[in-house]
Design a protein around this motif. Structure first.
Motif, PDB file in Angstrom:
ATOM      1  N   THR A  93     -16.565 -17.866  47.227  1.00  0.00           N
ATOM      2  CA  THR A  93     -17.929 -17.534  46.802  1.00  0.00           C
ATOM      3  C   THR A  93     -18.540 -18.691  46.016  1.00  0.00           C
ATOM      4  O   THR A  93     -19.688 -19.095  46.263  1.00  0.00           O
ATOM      5  CB  THR A  93     -17.931 -16.260  45.941  1.00  0.00           C
ATOM      6  N   ARG A  94     -17.795 -19.217  45.086  1.00  0.00           N
ATOM      7  CA  ARG A  94     -18.296 -20.333  44.279  1.00  0.00           C
ATOM      8  C   ARG A  94     -18.575 -21.565  45.162  1.00  0.00           C
ATOM      9  O   ARG A  94     -19.596 -22.235  45.006  1.00  0.00           O
ATOM     10  CB  ARG A  94     -17.293 -20.671  43.172  1.00  0.00           C
ATOM     11  N   GLN A  95     -17.650 -21.853  46.079  1.00  0.00           N
ATOM     12  CA  GLN A  95     -17.835 -23.008  46.956  1.00  0.00           C
ATOM     13  C   GLN A  95     -19.078 -22.854  47.828  1.00  0.00           C
ATOM     14  O   GLN A  95     -19.873 -23.789  47.985  1.00  0.00           O
ATOM     15  CB  GLN A  95     -16.602 -23.186  47.853  1.00  0.00           C
ATOM     16  N   LEU A  96     -19.241 -21.651  48.398  1.00  0.00           N
ATOM     17  CA  LEU A  96     -20.405 -21.410  49.254  1.00  0.00           C
ATOM     18  C   LEU A  96     -21.701 -21.464  48.441  1.00  0.00           C
ATOM     19  O   LEU A  96     -22.727 -21.976  48.916  1.00  0.00           O
ATOM     20  CB  LEU A  96     -20.276 -20.044  49.944  1.00  0.00           C
ATOM     21  N   TYR A  97     -21.662 -20.953  47.241  1.00  0.00           N
ATOM     22  CA  TYR A  97     -22.837 -20.940  46.373  1.00  0.00           C
ATOM     23  C   TYR A  97     -23.375 -22.367  46.174  1.00  0.00           C
ATOM     24  O   TYR A  97     -24.573 -22.628  46.376  1.00  0.00           O
ATOM     25  CB  TYR A  97     -22.461 -20.316  45.027  1.00  0.00           C
ATOM     26  N   TYR A  98     -22.504 -23.273  45.784  1.00  0.00           N
ATOM     27  CA  TYR A  98     -22.961 -24.634  45.495  1.00  0.00           C
ATOM     28  C   TYR A  98     -23.377 -25.369  46.768  1.00  0.00           C
ATOM     29  O   TYR A  98     -24.317 -26.182  46.753  1.00  0.00           O
ATOM     30  CB  TYR A  98     -21.865 -25.408  44.760  1.00  0.00           C
ATOM     31  N   GLU A  99     -22.709 -25.075  47.889  1.00  0.00           N
ATOM     32  CA  GLU A  99     -23.095 -25.703  49.153  1.00  0.00           C
ATOM     33  C   GLU A  99     -24.471 -25.225  49.600  1.00  0.00           C
ATOM     34  O   GLU A  99     -25.306 -26.003  50.078  1.00  0.00           O
ATOM     35  CB  GLU A  99     -22.047 -25.379  50.230  1.00  0.00           C
ATOM     36  N   ALA A 100     -24.726 -23.917  49.416  1.00  0.00           N
ATOM     37  CA  ALA A 100     -25.981 -23.322  49.893  1.00  0.00           C
ATOM     38  C   ALA A 100     -27.178 -23.713  49.030  1.00  0.00           C
ATOM     39  O   ALA A 100     -28.327 -23.478  49.436  1.00  0.00           O
ATOM     40  CB  ALA A 100     -25.836 -21.799  49.923  1.00  0.00           C
ATOM     41  N   LEU A 101     -26.946 -24.291  47.867  1.00  0.00           N
ATOM     42  CA  LEU A 101     -28.068 -24.720  47.024  1.00  0.00           C
ATOM     43  C   LEU A 101     -28.950 -25.755  47.718  1.00  0.00           C
ATOM     44  O   LEU A 101     -30.141 -25.891  47.389  1.00  0.00           O
ATOM     45  CB  LEU A 101     -27.537 -25.294  45.700  1.00  0.00           C
ATOM     46  N   SER A 102     -28.374 -26.476  48.668  1.00  0.00           N
ATOM     47  CA  SER A 102     -29.146 -27.499  49.382  1.00  0.00           C
ATOM     48  C   SER A 102     -29.637 -27.016  50.745  1.00  0.00           C
ATOM     49  O   SER A 102     -30.195 -27.792  51.514  1.00  0.00           O
ATOM     50  CB  SER A 102     -28.281 -28.754  49.567  1.00  0.00           C
ATOM     51  N   TRP A 103     -29.435 -25.741  51.054  1.00  0.00           N
ATOM     52  CA  TRP A 103     -29.861 -25.193  52.338  1.00  0.00           C
ATOM     53  C   TRP A 103     -31.180 -24.420  52.158  1.00  0.00           C
ATOM     54  O   TRP A 103     -31.559 -24.046  51.037  1.00  0.00           O
ATOM     55  CB  TRP A 103     -28.820 -24.215  52.880  1.00  0.00           C
ATOM     56  N   PRO A 104     -31.844 -24.119  53.281  1.00  0.00           N
ATOM     57  CA  PRO A 104     -33.033 -23.252  53.198  1.00  0.00           C
ATOM     58  C   PRO A 104     -32.730 -21.871  52.627  1.00  0.00           C
ATOM     59  O   PRO A 104     -33.633 -21.176  52.162  1.00  0.00           O
ATOM     60  CB  PRO A 104     -33.473 -23.144  54.662  1.00  0.00           C
TER      61      PRO A 104
END
Length: 561
Positions: free
Chosen positions: A156-167
């Motif tokens: 969850t944490r990994q996806l959260y930070y990755e998705a910060l740069s996504w739409p």
């Protein structure tokens, strides 16, 4: 089962998720069922101290027990139940295995319920009990991200930070994570929210338009509510099941933006099983309430060491591991009533004529049986032959015609009245297990009756006690080694009536009867059932007779000890 004691035994093993436990906690509170959670955490299991910190509200409302107790029903909701848990609980009550992945337990449990499609293993019931919300179809809360109650890999944490740069940053997203809640990220987009826990989550998944979840009960419940879900899994086990069920998956690692949107842009609820499997559902309490689940014991040796051969909604067929006997464990609440309808409406429905219409044919079969009896035993005019389950008397009439002294017995009063008044033959309305009349017997017969008794040991001990040394015991019964069984075991057992508690096999007869002091003098393989072969041709009949594969057989035994 009304007012029964139900004990829930959920999975509390480490790295096994929280879905099974949460489901059981809610059932415990809602239905006032006991739930077993040991007090202390061990090497491989979390104890009550840990779960009370994680889910205090659910724990507070549940009916917790810390030690095993006896129960009318023990529901094992374990995902894959360890054999030590099975052995711990098997003697505390009948086991219901829920969504069980351990194939060994699926063989041993009294009842198996699958709620998660596809239903690839043999189960008694596939009645699902998901929280399907009947709303207006408006999913106004955006995206739900829930990657399990434990998430040791911090996906969850990994996806959260990755998705910060996504739409996705501009979309309404609810992140459920104990980790993120306790250790807040530096950046929180204004449309995102972080929650440690959503109370009554199963009833709220339908509020979301889409989900990103690891495979588990919450993901299944989302699909049940027609909410498309993209999987992100913590292990190869979860990933394998996800692919097997046709659920779109990102795999086991955080995806690139390109890979994510390739799946996300076309995300839908999978066709087939997922759109058809949740149409008819009922609660687990409704299902349990409709059953009469009892401890499984062999009718011959009384062992509970048996593996299931075939499961159906209200019945199981077992092969005893100790004596080899094949038998039925009926789980329904309705017992067969042998009234007048049994011999008329029910008989006509199965054979195309009423019992009395078939009287002469059955009487002729009785005469043939008596010829076999005469080959091994002489008529003793001072003694009687008791025909158990005499019905309307075709065999006692045949006995009388051949010089024997017949006595009939049946539990149906109408049938007994016909024998005594219509045929003028002595008969009694009684159950053989209660029989205590002072009538000296030469023999006992049971034509298509023996399979109707649950407790074979009690029955055969009773018959033995009524006969002198040298007395004969003869019966007929469906053939568990006949052509119907050989062609299709499942169809054979499914067609077997729910009041046939024993399935006799000629190969075991000598051993079984010798345990009660009877020596088998003759076995006669008889006919087959045309109603089980809609397109039956004479060739099949001839083959079944030549090779001893008839659907019924007769046993002629003598008391030798």
């Amino acid at each position: 089962m009304v007012d029964s004691t139900v004990v829930l035994v959920p999975s509390i093993r480490k790295d096994n998720g929280t879905g099974h436990l949460v489901r059981c906690l809610r059932w415990s509170a809602k239905y006032h069922w006991y739930i077993y959670i040991p007090l202390l955490t061990t090497k491989d299991k979390y104890g009550l101290d840990y779960w009370n910190e994680r889910f205090p509200e659910l724990i507070d409302k549940a009916h917790i027990i810390r030690d095993p107790i006896e129960g009318d029903i023990i529901i094992m909701d374990q995902r894959e139940c360890p054999l030590d848990d099975y052995h711990l609980w098997r003697n505390h009550g009948p086991l219901v295995a829920l969504d069980e992945g351990n194939t060994e337990l699926r063989y041993w449990a009294q009842y198996v319920v699958d709620t998660i499609p596809p239903f690839i293993y043999q189960a008694n019931s596939i009645q699902v009990s998901w929280n399907i919300k009947k709303g207006n179809g408006q999913h106004d809360k955006g995206v739900l991200v829930f990657l399990g109650g434990e998430d040791h890999q911090q996906l969850t944490r990994q996806l959260y930070y990755e998705a910060l740069s996504w739409p996705l940053k501009k979309t309404k997203v609810t992140w459920i994570s104990k980790d993120l809640s306790e250790n807040k990220p530096d950046i929180l987009p204004h449309k995102w929210e972080i929650l440690s826990y959503i109370k009554d989550l199963d009833n709220k998944v339908s509020d979301y338009s889409r989900g990103i979840m690891s495979y588990g009960l919450t993901l299944i419940n989302s699909l049940a509510n027609n909410t498309p879900v993209l999987a992100l899994n913590p292990s190869s086990y979860h990933e394998e099941i996800t692919k097997m069920q046709g659920i779109p998956s990102l795999g086991q690692s955080i995806p690139t933006e390109k890979k994510f949107y390739q799946l996300w842009n076309d995300l839908e609820v999978p066709e087939g099983i997922w759109k058809d499997s949740f149409k008819n559902h009922r609660s687990i309490k409704q299902l349990i309430g409709e059953l009469n689940i009892t401890m499984n014991t062999c009718p011959h040796c009384h062992s509970n060491n048996a593996r299931v051969l075939q499961r159906f909604p209200v019945k199981n067929y077992y092969r005893c591991s100790d004596c080899g006997f094949l038998y039925l464990n009926y789980l329904g609440q309705k017992e067969k009533i042998y009234s007048k309808d049994y011999f008329f409406k029910d008989y006509e429905k199965q054979y195309g004529k009423t019992y009395l219409d078939d009287f002469e044919h059955i009487h002729k079969m009785g005469l043939d049986r008596i010829q076999i009896i005469k080959k091994f035993w002489t008529i003793d005019e001072k003694k009687n032959v008791l025909d158990i389950g005499c019905a309307y008397g075709p065999f006692v009439k045949a006995l009388k015609d051949q010089g024997f002294n017949p006595v009939g017995m049946d539990i149906a009063q109408d049938a007994v009245d016909y024998v005594t008044k219509g045929l003028g033959i002595e008969a009694y309305q009684d159950n053989i297990l209660d029989w205590n009349r002072n009538i000296e017997l030469q023999g006992v017969t049971m034509w298509y009756v023996i399979e109707h008794f649950r407790d074979l040991r009690a029955l055969l001990n009773k018959v033995r006690s009524l006969l002198p040394l040298g007395g004969f015991f003869c019966f007929s019964t469906p053939n568990g080694e006949g052509i119907s069984r050989k062609i299709n075991l499942k169809n054979f057992l499914q067609a077997s009536p729910d009041d046939h508690f024993t399935i006799w096999e000629p190969s075991l007869c000598k051993k079984i009867l010798m345990d009660y002091g009877f020596k088998v003098r003759h076995i006669r393989i008889t006919g087959h059932h045309p109603e089980r072969f809609p397109k039956c041709i004479p060739f099949k009949s001839a083959v079944s007779q030549i090779f001893g594969l008839g659907d019924t057989f007769e046993v002629y035994g003598e008391k030798i000890k």
